[in-house]
Design an enzyme around this catalytic site. Structure first.
Site, PDB file in Angstrom:
ATOM      1  N   ASP A 305       0.860  -1.188   0.000  1.00  0.00           N
ATOM      2  CA  ASP A 305       0.000   0.000   0.000  1.00  0.00           C
ATOM      3  C   ASP A 305       0.892   1.232   0.000  1.00  0.00           C
ATOM      4  O   ASP A 305       2.007   1.204   0.551  1.00  0.00           O
ATOM      5  CB  ASP A 305      -0.920   0.014   1.223  1.00  0.00           C
ATOM      6  N   GLU A 307       1.006   5.647   0.530  1.00  0.00           N
ATOM      7  CA  GLU A 307       0.403   6.934   0.865  1.00  0.00           C
ATOM      8  C   GLU A 307       1.060   7.965  -0.034  1.00  0.00           C
ATOM      9  O   GLU A 307       2.274   7.883  -0.311  1.00  0.00           O
ATOM     10  CB  GLU A 307       0.605   7.284   2.342  1.00  0.00           C
ATOM     11  N   HIS A 443      -5.273   3.836   6.542  1.00  0.00           N
ATOM     12  CA  HIS A 443      -4.556   4.926   5.890  1.00  0.00           C
ATOM     13  C   HIS A 443      -3.125   5.069   6.402  1.00  0.00           C
ATOM     14  O   HIS A 443      -2.541   6.148   6.297  1.00  0.00           O
ATOM     15  CB  HIS A 443      -5.312   6.263   6.014  1.00  0.00           C
ATOM     16  N   ASP A 448      -2.343  -1.143   6.215  1.00  0.00           N
ATOM     17  CA  ASP A 448      -3.226  -1.424   5.081  1.00  0.00           C
ATOM     18  C   ASP A 448      -2.686  -2.586   4.257  1.00  0.00           C
ATOM     19  O   ASP A 448      -3.448  -3.445   3.782  1.00  0.00           O
ATOM     20  CB  ASP A 448      -3.359  -0.187   4.192  1.00  0.00           C
TER      21      ASP A 448
END
Length: 556
Positions: A305, A307, A443, A448
Site C-alpha cells: 500500500d 500513501e 490509511h 493497510d
C-alpha cells in the site's frame, strides 16, 4: 369588472345579415359603469380593430333599446395584440413610448438605490400585465437583463397615452430610461419607465477567418435536465456562421432526429446524427489480474500500500510505502519506509494519513525508496486494494527512474466485488470487518498492506471452489460474477456518431436496446453491445457509426 366578457354573451342586439356588425363577434366588454339616477351606462369595449364612428353610434343605440335605458356611451379600446399585429413594419431602432432617449446605458450590475434616473439596455423577460381598479387601470411588470444583472421595470398604465407600453413582450431588446428606486412591493430596486426604445437584438458572430469548426457535441431540449436549446435555432446559427456540419448528441435518446433532418434541409447544412450514451465496459475493465505472469495460488505474494501527496500519479508523489510478503496465509516479511516527495504534503492529506512534512524530512528519495521496494518484491506477484491506483504510482516512478516495470498485480477490491456480492460497500475496512480480520490503523501503508494480504486466504479458498488454481485463470473465472450483487459501476459518457446511412438504423438499435435491455437509472450502453459478434459470423451491431469514449458521467 376584472374579466373580459364576449360582447355576444352580454348583448343580443346589433346583428345584421350582411355582416355589418361581425366585428362584435371578436369584441369583448372589459368595463361597465351604470348611473341609476340618469338611467345611463358607460361601456369599455375591446375591439380587434378600430370601428367606424357610425358603427359605435349604432352600437350605443342598439344597447340602449335592448336594455330600455336613456343613454349608452361606448369607450373604444383596441387590444395590444391587435395594435402589434396591425402595426406597420418599422426599422429598428424605433421609439415605443415617450421622447428621445439621451445618455449612455449603464450596466445593470452597477445599479443601486441611489442611482436615480438612468438608461439601461437589455432583453425583456417575465412580462406580466394585470388589471386593477375594476379594470380601469393596469400594471405592467417586466424584467430587463443585460447579462451583467437583471432589473424589474414596473409601470402603472392609465389612459390611452400609456397603452403603447402593452406592446412590450418577452424576447424584445429595448433601451429604457427611467427612475430607479427601492420598490417596497417587490422588495428590491426597480425602475419607473418614462421612455422606451426598441432595439435590434445583437447576435453572436463567428469571427474566425480560418476553416470553421464542426460542433460534434450539441445537446437540445430532449436532453433531460441538461439543455433547453432549440434544434432548429442551433442548426440555423451554425449555417449562418458558415459551419459545414453539426452533430446532435442528446443524452441517451434520438427524439430530436426528425427535427434535425428538417432543419438541415431548410438551412443547407450537413447534419450528423449521434447520441451521448451512458457507457459501461462489461468486457475487459475491472479485472482482477493485470500482467502476464502465472503463479500458483499457494505461492508467495507481496501485499502493498502507498500513501501519496494526492491522486495524480503524474503530478503527485509517494510519501510512504508499506509491504508484506504473504506465505501460507501469514506474514513472512515486512518492508516499510517513508519517502521524501520533494514537495509539501497538503493539509487535507495530513488529516487523512497523519503523515506530516516533518515525518518525511530526511527520508529516502523516490528513486531510492522505489528501488528498494522492487528488490523486496523480487518478481513476486503484488497485491493491493484498488490496485490500479497504487501500481500507477509505482509504474510512473519506475519510468522516471528508467527502470522497467513488468510486475503482475492482483486487485482485492475487484475480488471482493465479485466474490462477496452480498456487501454494499467494498472499502478495505468494510471487507476486513466482514471477514473478521483484526483491527488496523487505516490509511497507514504497513497496516493497510498487511490487512490487504490477509484477505487473500479467504478469496483464494473461494477461487479454488470455482476450480481456479493459478493466477492466470482468475480473470476468466470472474466473468460470470461481474454483474452480481449490489456493486453498480458509475457509467462514463461515450459519443456515438453516425458514419453512413446504415449507421442510422444501428444507432436506433443501440439506443433502443439500451432502454429495453440494460436500463439501470440510465439507458446503459455496455461495451458488449458495441462489439462485433465474430463468433457468430454476424456483422457488428455498431457498424456505420463512430465511437468516441468521452468522460466520466457527471464530470463535464
Amino acid at each position: 369588472m376584472n374579466t373580459k366578457v364576449p360582447f355576444r354573451e352580454m348583448f343580443s342586439c346589433c346583428t345584421s345579415e350582411d355582416g355589418f356588425f361581425s366585428i362584435l363577434d371578436k369584441s369583448n366588454v372589459v368595463g361597465i359603469s351604470v348611473d341609476r339616477k340618469t338611467a345611463s351606462m358607460r361601456l369599455k369595449i375591446e375591439f380587434p380593430q378600430t370601428p367606424a364612428p357610425v358603427m359605435v353610434g349604432l352600437i350605443e343605440e342598439g344597447i340602449a333599446r335592448e336594455l330600455e335605458i336613456n343613454k349608452v356611451s361606448v369607450e373604444v379600446f383596441i387590444s395590444a395584440a391587435a395594435v402589434k399585429k396591425n402595426a406597420p413594419e418599422t426599422k429598428l431602432p424605433r421609439m415605443l413610448v415617450g421622447k428621445k432617449i439621451t445618455g449612455n446605458a449603464v450596466p445593470i450590475s452597477e445599479l443601486n438605490v441611489e442611482t436615480g434616473r438612468c438608461v439601461v439596455t437589455g432583453e425583456v423577460f417575465g412580462t406580466e400585465l394585470r388589471e386593477v381598479r375594476n379594470g380601469t387601470a393596469k400594471i405592467l411588470d417586466f424584467n430587463v437583463t443585460d447579462f451583467t444583472g437583471s432589473l424589474r421595470v414596473s409601470k402603472f398604465i392609465k389612459g390611452e397615452e400609456d397603452a403603447a407600453f402593452e406592446l412590450i413582450s418577452d424576447g424584445m431588446y429595448i433601451t429604457v430610461q427611467g427612475m430607479v428606486s427601492y420598490n417596497r412591493w417587490h422588495g428590491d430596486i426597480s425602475m419607473e419607465p418614462a421612455n422606451v426604445r426598441q432595439e435590434e437584438k445583437p447576435s453572436r458572430k463567428d469571427k474566425y477567418d480560418g476553416e470553421k469548426r464542426v460542433e460534434l457535441h450539441f445537446h437540445s431540449r430532449y436532453s433531460s435536465l441538461d439543455a433547453l436549446t432549440d434544434i432548429s435555432a442551433a442548426v440555423k446559427t451554425a449555417a449562418k456562421w458558415g459551419h459545414k456540419a453539426i452533430a446532435l448528441t442528446d443524452h441517451g435518446v434520438a427524439q430530436g432526429f426528425p427535427e434535425l433532418c428538417s432543419a438541415g434541409k431548410k438551412n443547407g447544412i450537413k447534419v450528423i446524427y449521434g447520441v451521448e450514451g451512458y457507457y459501461i465496459n462489461d468486457v475487459d475493465d475491472r479485472v482482477v489480474v493485470h500482467g502476464d505472469g502465472d503463479f500458483p495460488l499457494d505461492g508467495e505474494f507481496v501485499a502493498f500500500d502507498l500513501e501519496t501527496t494526492g491522486l495524480s500519479p503524474e503530478n503527485d508523489r509517494i510519501t510512504e510505502i508499506g509491504a508484506v510478503i504473504i506465505k501460507d496465509g501469514k506474514e513472512a516479511a515486512r518492508f516499510q519506509t517513508f519517502v521524501d516527495p520533494g514537495k509539501s504534503i497538503p493539509f487535507e492529506v495530513t488529516k487523512l494519513t497523519g503523515i506530516r512534512d516533518s515525518d518525511v524530512k530526511g527520508a529516502p528519495k523516490e528513486a531510492e525508496a522505489v528501488g528498494e521496494f522492487m528488490k523486496f518484491v523480487g518478481g513476486r506477484p503484488i497485491v493491493a486494494h484498488n490496485a490500479d491506483f497504487d501500481t500507477a504510482f509505482i509504474a510512473n516512478a519506475c519510468e522516471r527512474m528508467g527502470m522497467e516495470y513488468d510486475l503482475t498485480s492482483l486487485d482485492t477490491l475487484v475480488l471482493a466485488q465479485n466474490l462477496l456480492p452480498e456487501l454494499k460497500k467494498f472499502t478495505l475496512d468494510t471487507v476486513a470487518n466482514y471477514l473478521s480480520l483484526p483491527e488496523f490503523n487505516h490509511h497507514r501503508a504497513s497496516d493497510d498492506a498487511l490487512t490487504c494480504g490477509l484477505l487473500l486466504p479467504h478469496f483464494f479458498r473461494k477461487l479454488k471452489e470455482l476450480g481456479v488454481e493459478r493466477v492466470a485463470a482468475i480473470n476468466e473465472a470472474m466473468i460470470p460474477l461481474r454483474n452480481k450483487g449490489n456493486n453498480r459501476r458509475q457509467p462514463k459518457h461515450i459519443i456515438i456518431l453516425v458514419k453512413e446511412q446504415k449507421g442510422i438504423r444501428n444507432l436506433y438499435e443501440i439506443i433502443s436496446r439500451a432502454h429495453l435491455e440494460h436500463f439501470r437509472k440510465y439507458p446503459i450502453i455496455p461495451k458488449s453491445l458495441l462489439m462485433p459478434e465474430w463468433s457468430k459470423g454476424e456483422p457488428p451491431r455498431s457498424d456505420g457509426v463512430y465511437r468516441i469514449l468521452h468522460h466520466q458521467q457527471g464530470t463535464h
